[in-house]
Design an enzyme around this catalytic site. Structure first.
Site, short mmCIF file in Angstrom:
data_model
loop_
_atom_site.label_atom_id
_atom_site.label_comp_id
_atom_site.label_asym_id
_atom_site.label_seq_id
_atom_site.Cartn_x
_atom_site.Cartn_y
_atom_site.Cartn_z
CG ASP A 67 -13.82 -6.82 2.05
OD1 ASP A 67 -13.26 -7.94 1.99
OD2 ASP A 67 -13.24 -5.77 1.75
CG ASN A 116 -10.76 4.31 -2.08
OD1 ASN A 116 -10.23 3.51 -1.31
ND2 ASN A 116 -11.97 4.12 -2.57
CG HIS A 118 -11.00 0.67 0.21
ND1 HIS A 118 -11.51 0.59 -1.08
CD2 HIS A 118 -10.03 -0.28 0.25
CE1 HIS A 118 -10.89 -0.36 -1.75
NE2 HIS A 118 -9.98 -0.89 -0.98
CD GLU A 123 -14.88 2.16 -1.78
OE1 GLU A 123 -13.71 2.28 -1.36
OE2 GLU A 123 -15.15 1.94 -2.97
P1 PGA Z 1 -4.51 -4.64 -2.82
O1 PGA Z 1 -5.90 -4.05 -2.35
O2 PGA Z 1 -4.01 -5.49 -1.70
O3 PGA Z 1 -4.84 -5.45 -4.03
O4 PGA Z 1 -3.62 -3.48 -3.10
C1 PGA Z 1 -5.96 -3.45 -1.11
C2 PGA Z 1 -7.34 -2.93 -0.89
O5 PGA Z 1 -7.96 -2.42 -1.82
O6 PGA Z 1 -7.82 -3.03 0.25
#
Ligand code: PGA
Length: 224
Positions: A67, A116, A118, A123
């Site tokens: 992404d 959340n 994702h 999302e």
């Molecule tokens: P993080 O993010 O590794 O910083 O916890 C994970 C994500 O949002 O996919």
């Protein structure tokens, strides 16, 4: 789905690096989906160490960025591309260009999980059939970006590979560490398979390994 609970983030990095190295050794060219975020930093450090100290070669890796933030130039230090260069790509002998997405099935997708639910930037609301596309970021996701961006500048959209692209991957490794991930991990692994928790779609894939520390795994015991 295989769920492995390990003592700490270092053990997760080692186990995930073992999976990456096995993938690299399996075929002369392998497409590996690379995530951004705090979670994979220790894995990337371990891969750089194995390259430097043990001669592990990344020449056969097609690095696939999962992404990217829309509106952030790739040479901006806050872009996800710059993150991947800084943490991994600039320090190993990767020969192929890094692009977002891949025209074919990934050999391995490495994933983190958002609070959340994702995976990549799929999302809540992302369907199992979704493919690479631009998505609107949830307010909570934008809040997390505000550490790096001025309030008005936090990106509103991201380009992300889709859920179907991830489910097409031959193998998936999902990483999660910390107590703040416990409830979303429990929901993703044991709750309903539904678009409101995109990571739950991984329950549909037979080749998923989930690597958790004890804190991130702490909600699993309460599953019905
Ligand atoms: P993080 O993010 O590794 O910083 O916890 C994970 C994500 O949002 O996919």
């Amino acid at each position: 789905m295989k769920v492995v609970t390990l003592p700490d983030a270092a053990a997760i990095a080692t186990a995930a690096a073992d999976v990456v190295c096995a993938c690299l050794a399996s075929h002369p060219r392998v497409a590996i989906g690379l995530p951004t975020g705090r979670t994979p930093v220790a894995l990337y450090a371990e891969l750089v160490r194995r390259h430097r100290d043990e001669g592990v070669s990344f020449r056969g890796m097609i690095p696939v960025q999962l992404d990217e933030l829309v509106g952030v130039p790739l040479d901006d230090a806050r872009s996800f591309r710059a993150f991947l260069r800084r943490e991994l790509l600039d320090h190993v002998d990767v020969a192929e260009a890094c692009e977002v997405g891949f025209d074919g099935a990934l050999d391995l997708a490495i994933l983190g999980i958002g609070l959340n639910g994702h995976i990549a930037f799929n999302e809540p609301g992302s369907e199992a059939t979704s493919r690479i596309r631009v998505v609107a970021l949830e307010a909570s996701t934008r809040d997390e970006l505000r550490a790096a961006f001025a309030p008005a500048e936090a990106p509103r959209e991201a380009l992300t590979v889709g859920i179907a692209d991830l489910l097409d991957s031959r193998r998936v490794v999902l990483l999660a560490t910390g107590a703040h991930k416990a409830s979303i991990v429990a929901r993703a692994l044991g709750g309903a398979v539904e678009a409101s928790c995109p990571a739950s779609f991984l329950q549909l894939h037979l080749g998923v390994t989930v690597l958790l520390d004890a804190s991130a795994a702490s909600g699993l015991g309460s599953l019905a």
